[in-house]
Design a protein around this motif. Structure first.
Motif, short mmCIF file in Angstrom:
data_model
loop_
_atom_site.label_atom_id
_atom_site.label_comp_id
_atom_site.label_asym_id
_atom_site.label_seq_id
_atom_site.Cartn_x
_atom_site.Cartn_y
_atom_site.Cartn_z
N GLY A 29 26.25 22.81 -7.01
CA GLY A 29 25.72 23.03 -5.69
C GLY A 29 24.68 22.03 -5.31
N ALA A 30 23.65 22.27 -4.52
CA ALA A 30 22.96 21.19 -3.84
C ALA A 30 21.90 20.50 -4.66
CB ALA A 30 22.31 21.77 -2.62
N GLN A 31 21.90 19.19 -4.59
CA GLN A 31 20.87 18.42 -5.27
C GLN A 31 20.32 17.41 -4.28
OE1 GLN A 31 22.43 16.26 -8.54
NE2 GLN A 31 23.60 14.88 -7.30
N GLU A 32 19.30 16.66 -4.69
CA GLU A 32 18.62 15.80 -3.74
C GLU A 32 19.51 14.70 -3.19
OE1 GLU A 32 16.24 12.48 -6.07
OE2 GLU A 32 15.75 14.44 -6.86
N SER A 33 20.58 14.36 -3.88
CA SER A 33 21.47 13.32 -3.38
C SER A 33 22.30 13.78 -2.22
CB SER A 33 22.40 12.87 -4.50
OG SER A 33 23.28 13.93 -4.87
N GLY A 34 22.29 15.08 -1.93
CA GLY A 34 23.10 15.61 -0.87
C GLY A 34 24.45 16.07 -1.37
N SER A 41 32.92 25.70 -6.02
CA SER A 41 34.29 26.10 -6.26
C SER A 41 34.34 27.60 -6.38
CB SER A 41 34.83 25.46 -7.55
OG SER A 41 34.37 26.17 -8.67
N ALA A 42 35.55 28.15 -6.33
CA ALA A 42 35.69 29.60 -6.46
C ALA A 42 35.11 30.09 -7.77
CB ALA A 42 37.15 29.98 -6.34
N ALA A 43 34.94 29.18 -8.74
CA ALA A 43 34.43 29.58 -10.05
C ALA A 43 33.00 30.10 -10.00
CB ALA A 43 34.52 28.40 -11.02
N ASP A 44 32.23 29.72 -8.98
CA ASP A 44 30.83 30.17 -8.93
C ASP A 44 30.67 31.44 -8.10
OD1 ASP A 44 31.05 28.71 -6.36
OD2 ASP A 44 28.89 29.04 -6.25
N ILE A 45 31.77 32.03 -7.64
CA ILE A 45 31.72 33.25 -6.84
C ILE A 45 32.15 34.42 -7.72
CG2 ILE A 45 32.57 34.43 -4.79
CD1 ILE A 45 33.31 31.71 -3.64
N PRO A 46 31.35 35.47 -7.82
CA PRO A 46 31.80 36.65 -8.56
C PRO A 46 33.15 37.12 -8.02
CG PRO A 46 29.47 36.85 -8.02
CD PRO A 46 29.97 35.64 -7.28
N PRO A 47 34.10 37.41 -8.89
CA PRO A 47 35.46 37.75 -8.43
C PRO A 47 35.49 38.85 -7.38
CG PRO A 47 35.46 37.41 -10.80
CD PRO A 47 34.02 37.36 -10.36
N ARG A 48 34.64 39.87 -7.53
CA ARG A 48 34.66 40.96 -6.55
C ARG A 48 34.19 40.50 -5.19
NH1 ARG A 48 35.56 43.76 -3.26
NH2 ARG A 48 35.66 46.05 -3.13
N MET A 49 33.26 39.53 -5.14
CA MET A 49 32.82 38.99 -3.86
C MET A 49 33.93 38.16 -3.22
SD MET A 49 29.87 40.24 -3.21
CE MET A 49 29.41 39.22 -1.80
N LEU A 50 34.60 37.35 -4.03
CA LEU A 50 35.70 36.55 -3.49
C LEU A 50 36.79 37.46 -2.92
CD1 LEU A 50 36.92 33.77 -3.02
CD2 LEU A 50 37.87 33.86 -5.33
N THR A 51 37.05 38.56 -3.59
CA THR A 51 38.02 39.54 -3.07
C THR A 51 37.57 40.07 -1.71
OG1 THR A 51 38.75 40.22 -5.27
CG2 THR A 51 39.09 41.80 -3.49
N ALA A 52 36.27 40.33 -1.58
CA ALA A 52 35.74 40.83 -0.31
C ALA A 52 35.92 39.81 0.81
CB ALA A 52 34.26 41.19 -0.47
N TYR A 53 35.67 38.54 0.51
CA TYR A 53 35.83 37.51 1.53
C TYR A 53 37.28 37.43 1.99
CZ TYR A 53 31.42 35.95 -0.68
OH TYR A 53 30.16 35.89 -1.20
N LYS A 54 38.19 37.48 1.05
CA LYS A 54 39.61 37.36 1.40
C LYS A 54 40.09 38.59 2.16
CE LYS A 54 40.81 34.17 -2.34
NZ LYS A 54 41.60 33.94 -3.57
N GLU A 82 22.89 32.61 1.90
CA GLU A 82 22.12 33.81 2.15
C GLU A 82 21.73 34.57 0.88
OE1 GLU A 82 20.76 34.68 4.84
OE2 GLU A 82 21.78 33.39 6.32
N SER A 83 22.64 34.63 -0.09
CA SER A 83 22.36 35.47 -1.27
C SER A 83 22.92 34.94 -2.56
CB SER A 83 22.93 36.88 -1.04
OG SER A 83 24.36 36.85 -1.08
N ASN A 84 23.47 33.72 -2.54
CA ASN A 84 24.16 33.17 -3.72
C ASN A 84 25.23 34.14 -4.21
OD1 ASN A 84 24.77 31.23 -5.65
ND2 ASN A 84 23.27 32.01 -7.11
N HIS A 85 25.97 34.70 -3.24
CA HIS A 85 27.08 35.61 -3.53
C HIS A 85 26.67 36.85 -4.31
CE1 HIS A 85 29.52 32.26 -2.17
NE2 HIS A 85 29.13 31.51 -3.19
N ALA A 86 25.44 37.29 -4.07
CA ALA A 86 24.93 38.49 -4.76
C ALA A 86 24.94 38.32 -6.28
CB ALA A 86 25.72 39.74 -4.36
N GLY A 137 21.53 43.01 2.49
CA GLY A 137 22.87 42.77 1.97
C GLY A 137 23.16 41.32 1.66
N PRO A 138 24.35 41.05 1.14
CA PRO A 138 24.71 39.68 0.74
C PRO A 138 24.81 38.70 1.90
CG PRO A 138 26.63 41.11 0.67
CD PRO A 138 25.44 42.01 0.89
#
Length: 370
Positions: A29-34, A41-54, A82-86, A137-138
């Motif tokens: 995710g974000a660093q000073e280089s921009g 990637s989807a790998a940094d999203i808790p699976p249950r949150m990704l399910t909620a988005y979909k 907002e919440s780093n995916h809870a 909330g998230p």
């Protein structure tokens, strides 16, 4: 054609002498280089949150039928900021998030950057206090906003901003407005600006949306070896990191050098040039490469240009030359993904990204190291 060749020839510099390097983790995710530093990637999203988005994307049309272009990376971009995916909370099977996520009390104290007093509107029902308002909330809705967009998506007959499904659907409805076309960049920007009236916020969220969109469109790497996957994942994790002439080491992005044939300096840009990116990605698999595209062509088994991309396999280096057939003129290199695509650090002013191989002129075959 001459102009194209001259433009393409500014990719890869000589080795960096005393570059300042900074490791950029896989799936970053974000660093000073921009670029990115944790996530993307989807790998940094808790699976249950990704399910909620979909799920929210599937349900949004019922509530805002005129909306176009709602997709999970849009919701993920908002929730990341907002919440780093809870992350760190427990997300139950029904979507309930515990402990609940509360923002600072918006009493104008300056804490958390708030300078405006928001009087209580829910008697503490959602934000846990009757002394004022705080985001919840998230997706960090104000209770007053939630009253207008909150819907039951989880099937428990309660629209709860502390439930992943409900919150994601509420965010989709809010961003869709009266029927935005979110495939249009200007309308997407307007939607995010409505969410938070800050240009810096919009830029941040858009960066994450682009990262998640790229992740959603990543090639299918089923069947590749673990070593090949290591190289490709390392290269893909750097999408969005700036191009820097002479930038990139075995440890990650670095400040580059001056100057490219077109006069572009990398001394103040932390990132990668084309061969710096390949050097880094292969180093993750324990393979050492020189930091010049033409020199990299001398490593491994050479794949003739006459075979086209059909001769390449995922993980192969892919080369470009001003005079195809003469390896001494090779000036550019990428990492082949399959399907005619490659991970590419194309030129100054651009970022690491996925491109079709044919977007670069002078295809000169490849090399197989794995």
């Amino acid at each position: 054609m001459v102009a194209l060749l001259m433009f393409a020839a500014v990719c890869c510099a000589a080795p960096v002498g005393n570059a300042i390097s900074a490791y950029v983790a896989l799936k970053t995710g974000a660093q000073e280089s921009g670029g990115i530093a944790e996530g993307g990637s989807a790998a940094d999203i808790p699976p249950r949150m990704l399910t909620a988005y979909k799920r929210a994307v599937q349900q949004a049309g019922t509530h805002v039928p005129k909306c176009r272009g709602m997709r999970w990376p849009v919701l993920a971009g908002i929730a990341k900021v907002e919440s780093n995916h809870a992350t760190g909370r427990n997300i139950a099977g029904n979507g309930d998030i515990r402990p609940k996520i509360y923002g600072v009390l918006l009493n104008g104290s300056g804490a958390g950057g708030n300078t405006t007093v928001f009087p209580d509107t829910d008697n503490g029902r959602w934000d846990g206090t009757a002394n004022g308002e705080r985001a919840v909330g998230p997706f960090q809705f104000l209770p007053s906003t939630w009253e207008s967009v909150g819907k039951d998506a989880s099937g428990d007959h309660t629209a709860d901003p502390h439930n992943a499904d409900d919150a994601a659907l509420g965010a989709a409805i809010y961003l869709c407005g009266n029927g935005r076309d979110l495939t249009q960049r200007t309308q997407l920007r307007s939607a995010i600006l409505q969410y938070n009236h800050s240009n810096a916020y919009v830029t941040n969220v858009l960066g994450w949306i682009d990262q998640y969109t790229a992740a959603a469109n990543s090639p299918d790497l089923k069947g590749v070896t673990g070593t090949v996957r290591t190289v490709i994942d390392a290269a893909l994790s750097q999408r969005g990191v700036p191009y820097s002439w002479g930038g990139g080491t075995a440890n990650g992005a670095s400040y580059g050098i001056c100057c490219s044939p077109g006069g572009k300096s990398g001394t103040h840009i932390k990132g990668f040039d084309c061969s710096g990116l390949t050097l880094y990605a292969y180093a993750r698999a324990g393979i050492t490469l020189p930091h010049v595209a033409a020199a990299q062509a001398g490593v491994g088994k050479r794949i003739p240009a006459a075979l086209g991309t059909s001769g390449l396999r995922p993980g192969d280096l892919v080369f470009f030359a001003t005079v195809p057939g003469r390896d001494s003129t090779i000036h550019h290199v990428g990492i082949y993904l399959g399907g005619g695509q490659m991970v590419n650090a194309p030129r100054p002013g651009a970022v690491v990204r996925v491109d079709a191989v044919h977007t670069m002129p002078g295809f000169a075959g490849g090399a197989r190291l794995l």
